[in-house]
Scaffold this motif. Structure first.
Motif, PDB file in Angstrom:
ATOM      1  N   TYR A 327       0.833  -1.203   0.000  1.00  0.00           N
ATOM      2  CA  TYR A 327       0.000   0.000   0.000  1.00  0.00           C
ATOM      3  C   TYR A 327       0.871   1.259   0.000  1.00  0.00           C
ATOM      4  O   TYR A 327       0.634   2.199  -0.773  1.00  0.00           O
ATOM      5  CB  TYR A 327      -0.914  -0.024   1.226  1.00  0.00           C
ATOM      6  CG  TYR A 327      -1.640   1.266   1.502  1.00  0.00           C
ATOM      7  CD1 TYR A 327      -2.707   1.683   0.702  1.00  0.00           C
ATOM      8  CD2 TYR A 327      -1.269   2.079   2.582  1.00  0.00           C
ATOM      9  CE1 TYR A 327      -3.373   2.873   0.969  1.00  0.00           C
ATOM     10  CE2 TYR A 327      -1.944   3.261   2.853  1.00  0.00           C
ATOM     11  CZ  TYR A 327      -2.993   3.657   2.046  1.00  0.00           C
ATOM     12  OH  TYR A 327      -3.653   4.836   2.308  1.00  0.00           O
ATOM     13  N   TRP A 330       2.571   1.791  -3.232  1.00  0.00           N
ATOM     14  CA  TRP A 330       1.581   2.297  -4.190  1.00  0.00           C
ATOM     15  C   TRP A 330       1.418   3.805  -4.031  1.00  0.00           C
ATOM     16  O   TRP A 330       1.360   4.541  -5.024  1.00  0.00           O
ATOM     17  CB  TRP A 330       0.257   1.573  -3.971  1.00  0.00           C
ATOM     18  CG  TRP A 330      -0.857   1.961  -4.885  1.00  0.00           C
ATOM     19  CD1 TRP A 330      -1.065   1.531  -6.159  1.00  0.00           C
ATOM     20  CD2 TRP A 330      -1.933   2.851  -4.588  1.00  0.00           C
ATOM     21  NE1 TRP A 330      -2.216   2.090  -6.681  1.00  0.00           N
ATOM     22  CE2 TRP A 330      -2.756   2.901  -5.726  1.00  0.00           C
ATOM     23  CE3 TRP A 330      -2.279   3.592  -3.469  1.00  0.00           C
ATOM     24  CZ2 TRP A 330      -3.913   3.676  -5.772  1.00  0.00           C
ATOM     25  CZ3 TRP A 330      -3.433   4.373  -3.508  1.00  0.00           C
ATOM     26  CH2 TRP A 330      -4.227   4.405  -4.661  1.00  0.00           C
ATOM     27  N   SER A 349      -0.905  -7.136  -5.853  1.00  0.00           N
ATOM     28  CA  SER A 349      -1.273  -7.160  -4.439  1.00  0.00           C
ATOM     29  C   SER A 349      -2.646  -7.797  -4.244  1.00  0.00           C
ATOM     30  O   SER A 349      -2.848  -8.595  -3.319  1.00  0.00           O
ATOM     31  CB  SER A 349      -1.268  -5.744  -3.872  1.00  0.00           C
ATOM     32  OG  SER A 349       0.023  -5.171  -3.947  1.00  0.00           O
ATOM     33  N   LEU A 380      -6.390  -3.735   2.929  1.00  0.00           N
ATOM     34  CA  LEU A 380      -5.888  -2.508   2.299  1.00  0.00           C
ATOM     35  C   LEU A 380      -5.924  -2.567   0.780  1.00  0.00           C
ATOM     36  O   LEU A 380      -5.900  -1.522   0.123  1.00  0.00           O
ATOM     37  CB  LEU A 380      -4.449  -2.245   2.742  1.00  0.00           C
ATOM     38  CG  LEU A 380      -4.231  -1.529   4.072  1.00  0.00           C
ATOM     39  CD1 LEU A 380      -2.766  -1.598   4.471  1.00  0.00           C
ATOM     40  CD2 LEU A 380      -4.688  -0.071   3.987  1.00  0.00           C
ATOM     41  N   LEU A 384      -6.312   0.189  -3.236  1.00  0.00           N
ATOM     42  CA  LEU A 384      -5.543   0.251  -4.469  1.00  0.00           C
ATOM     43  C   LEU A 384      -6.434   0.290  -5.705  1.00  0.00           C
ATOM     44  O   LEU A 384      -5.952   0.541  -6.806  1.00  0.00           O
ATOM     45  CB  LEU A 384      -4.590  -0.952  -4.560  1.00  0.00           C
ATOM     46  CG  LEU A 384      -3.717  -1.222  -3.337  1.00  0.00           C
ATOM     47  CD1 LEU A 384      -2.690  -2.295  -3.644  1.00  0.00           C
ATOM     48  CD2 LEU A 384      -3.039   0.044  -2.851  1.00  0.00           C
TER      49      LEU A 384
END
Length: 406
Positions: A327, A330, A349, A380, A384
């Motif tokens: 995360y 990203w 991911s 999480l 994304l």
């Protein structure tokens, strides 16, 4: 899988771990029955993405254990003390952990869940405590135990006197026992907060990046110039003191104990890309996320360079992929407008989360689940799929450096 299906699975994951009485998610009811600092910050972000006001309760609970000095403990005990001695306090640990609450508060606010004035004040005092009490003379932030860094079995700690000093003889049980024993080397402030250690003090590149990042995030949310100045100062210090030209990463700096293992190429060394003003450094580091000779792997970045002797894709903090790190990578990729890299990272991911059964971490080569499963912070991946959760222009680079504007 559609976005709606993914959202449904993430919601079920968090709701199945939600403790209504205490107002937070337990990461895993069996393995992790307490509240952990950065886990709950990530839970709050996931709840906010789901449009659920439990985001506010989770962030409140995260900061509710704050000590009078300002330290935010890395654990609040869920009805009983932890199995290990974590300091002299009855209800919380005496250690801290990566302070992701500044970023969490900003994400929540951007999605319509504005934290209370009390919670925002706690967040500011938590970052102020790190700045006032945990800085070296050179201006870096230090930790006094591997548990504070978040990556407690990393190869970067291999020569701090721990059993398993080389890749050939690493033993997870021996390292765990060593970590537990190190708590007894810590001195504590009058309110029980960890202060110093006679055996382990280090300035991790990632932890420093997390502090700078959260200073910058909370500074923008509060319109606080002092926090913004601190973020900029710390970011510059990270670049000046921790950049490793040979590895093209940021390395850790040992203060008490430690040595050359601080330069082992781990993905933690990419984290200052969240805050650096140096575009060349950021791109050199982030470019390694998809390099198969470095961290690039089919199910998301390996935590240790795949060609390094320490690399073990099956072993805790010795190579697996981690959802919270993905995360943050990203966010860094989006900050520098590396949209292709961010898209690839998101896809891998999500594939890893699904393949692993929502595991705590997974083998980056085949997606096999490792650690506790299911684990809440793996939700999480829902973030994304939604760029709107990203506060535009994360950090404080200038527009002409190619970052997304706020």
């Amino acid at each position: 899988m559609t976005g709606q299906d993914l959202e449904l699975q993430v919601r079920r994951l968090l709701e199945s771990h939600w403790d209504e009485a205490r107002g937070y998610c337990v990461p895993n009811p069996t393995t992790y029955p307490h509240l952990w600092l950065w886990d709950s910050c990530f839970h709050a972000i996931i709840w906010a993405h789901l449009g659920d006001d439990r985001a506010l309760r989770e962030l409140d609970a995260t900061l509710a254990g704050q000590l009078p000095s300002g330290l935010v403990p890395h654990m609040r005990y869920g009805g009983r003390r932890a199995d290990s001695w974590l300091g002299p306090l009855d209800n919380t640990s005496s250690l801290t952990q990566p302070p992701m609450f500044g970023h969490a508060a900003k994400v929540l606010s951007s999605r319509g869940f504005v934290p209370s004035a009390e919670t925002l004040d706690r967040a500011r005092r938590g970052l102020d405590w790190l700045w006032r009490t945990r800085r070296t003379d050179d201006g870096l932030i230090y930790v006094v135990h591997p548990w504070e860094a978040g990556n407690d079995h990393s190869p970067r700690w291999d020569d701090f006197g721990a059993p398993g000093r080389t890749p050939d003889n690493y033993s997870r049980p021996a390292r765990t026992a060593w970590n537990k024993a190190r708590v007894h080397d810590i001195t504590f402030d009058s309110d029980g907060g960890a202060q110093w250690s006679t055996s382990f003090v280090a300035c991790p590149a990632a932890f420093n990046a997390y502090v700078a990042f959260n200073l910058a995030e909370l500074a923008e949310l509060l319109g606080d110039q002092e926090l913004a100045d601190r973020a900029a100062q710390l970011s510059e210090t990270i670049d000046n003191l921790l950049w490793d030209e040979e590895e093209q990463l940021w390395s850790d700096l040992p203060i008490v104990g430690g040595g050359s293992s601080a330069r082992v190429p781990t993905s933690d060394g990419l984290m200052p890309a969240l805050v650096t003003q140096d575009r060349a450094k950021a791109l050199a580091a982030l470019g390694q996320l998809d390099d198969p000779d470095r961290f690039g792997a089919p199910y998301g970045p390996a935590n240790v360079a795949r060609t390094h002797p320490s690399y073990d894709p099956q072993t805790y903090w010795r190579g697996p992929a981690w959802p919270p790190l993905n995360y943050l990578f990203w966010l860094a990729a989006r900050r520098w407008e590396l949209d292709g890299a961010a898209h690839t990272l998101a896809d891998r991911s999500i594939d890893g989360a699904l393949q692993s059964g929502w595991a705590e971490y997974w083998n980056p080569e085949n997606g096999a689940g490792l650690g506790a499963a299911p684990q809440t912070w793996t939700g999480l991946v829902i973030a994304l799929r939604d760029p709107s959760i990203l506060a535009q222009g994360i950090g404080h680079a200038s527009p002409n450096e190619g970052v997304i504007e706020r």
